[in-house]
Write a protein that holds these residues in place. Sequence first.
Motif, PDB file in Angstrom:
ATOM      1  N   TYR A 390       0.774  -1.294  -0.175  1.00  0.00           N
ATOM      2  CA  TYR A 390       0.051   0.015  -0.077  1.00  0.00           C
ATOM      3  C   TYR A 390       0.721   1.270  -0.173  1.00  0.00           C
ATOM      4  N   ALA A 391       1.768   1.349   0.805  1.00  0.00           N
ATOM      5  CA  ALA A 391       2.647   2.526   0.873  1.00  0.00           C
ATOM      6  C   ALA A 391       3.524   2.720  -0.614  1.00  0.00           C
ATOM      7  N   ASP A 392       4.068   1.519  -1.107  1.00  0.00           N
ATOM      8  CA  ASP A 392       4.679   1.605  -2.474  1.00  0.00           C
ATOM      9  C   ASP A 392       3.683   2.172  -3.425  1.00  0.00           C
ATOM     10  N   TRP A 393       2.516   1.773  -3.231  1.00  0.00           N
ATOM     11  CA  TRP A 393       1.421   2.238  -4.292  1.00  0.00           C
ATOM     12  C   TRP A 393       1.293   3.584  -4.110  1.00  0.00           C
ATOM     13  N   GLN A 394       1.028   4.046  -2.819  1.00  0.00           N
ATOM     14  CA  GLN A 394       0.735   5.496  -2.541  1.00  0.00           C
ATOM     15  C   GLN A 394       2.087   6.298  -3.228  1.00  0.00           C
ATOM     16  N   GLU A 395       3.159   5.729  -2.653  1.00  0.00           N
ATOM     17  CA  GLU A 395       4.363   6.504  -3.441  1.00  0.00           C
ATOM     18  C   GLU A 395       4.391   6.903  -5.014  1.00  0.00           C
ATOM     19  N   LYS A 396       4.016   5.745  -5.497  1.00  0.00           N
ATOM     20  CA  LYS A 396       4.182   5.716  -6.986  1.00  0.00           C
ATOM     21  C   LYS A 396       2.908   6.448  -7.559  1.00  0.00           C
TER      22      LYS A 396
END
Length: 398
Positions: A390-396
Amino acid sequence: MECVISLERLAESQHGQLKYASAFVDEHIRDIRIVDGFIHIEHESPLGSDVVSERVNRLIERFSKGDFGFKENILFENKITTPYTGDIISELIDSKAIKVLEPGLFIFREPFSSLMRFLDFSFVNKIAKRFEGMQEESYPAVIHCETLNKTNHFTSFPEHIHFLTHLREDLDVIEAFSDSIRKAGGWNKDQALELDKNMPQPNFVMNPSTCYHCYEGLQDETLEGDGIVVTAIAKCHRFESKNHSDFGRLLDFSMREIIFVGKPDFVKENRLKSIEYLKELAVEWEVDSLLEIANDPFFTNDFQVKASFQRNQEMKYELRLTVPYQNKSIACSSVNFHSNTFGNAFNIKMGKRNAVTGCVGFGIERWAFAFLAQYGLDQEQWPTTFREQYADWQEKSL
């Protein structure tokens, strides 16, 4: 007024179906409860308790025909002790992450809206893209009545349908309608507006299922190779009366589907793959869940025949996620095999034979509700893998 009716003729496994269907017996029903083998119907019907009771008994007769029982047939379980047991709906309302417009109709705000987008992104990238040659399509929120007629939706699920119409193309009618609203001081749902007289028969309804548009788009086509895989997300609409007060049962919802159209072996093999992918995802995300044989909630008199056929042929599986504070589970994904029903209805060809179809569906809001019901809004409590993705998706996505 209250009707109290014995359920001795009905298997306990069918009590839920009766409770669901009883909401449609009269528009003045206020509450439905099943307690100790009796169904209690509170109502304000001008027809009286005798008529309400007679209608409920008709449903009991419908669901009790034959010796068909809804025995659990669980194919997979992912038992997880999750950290959150609170009333997630109340917490979401209190934090203003959702705004309830009426039962089953919500406005979704952050962080719930971001979670929905992440879930849909994940279903596409973790499952849909694993199917070779997958194509993505975009569909309207409305569907033609003639199309819905071909899917037998009008006869199988008539209670769900939201009809669309408009004022007649008549200047006098349009001006009279506008004047009546102005004189009344605004819209009043109880105002006598003679809508039946001033509106034509509907040609469209709100779309109740994403995959119908796929079959409509393939009508009269002959497909090459073994078949095609299509994915799409659409807003779907189903009227479910008092049942909209149930957890996750929305009037308007987002349904991501992966749709298989082609030769029998092609569809069956891809359907089996989708089941394995769903199981992998449940384990990876550590959601308390189970996969079981299921049936659609057919509303018609031939309920037993259709439901029995679906179950005996294992044409429908549901991935159900636990809602801890309610001590129950809700269906968040379904995996379906339709045989050649839609290939016949829409004349979709594979060579000289009609195509068969199947699909896997993801209820985006239901997944979000159920996940939060298990893990809460505190992201530190979320499973490590899910939180990192989820954090990786938010960053991208920024």
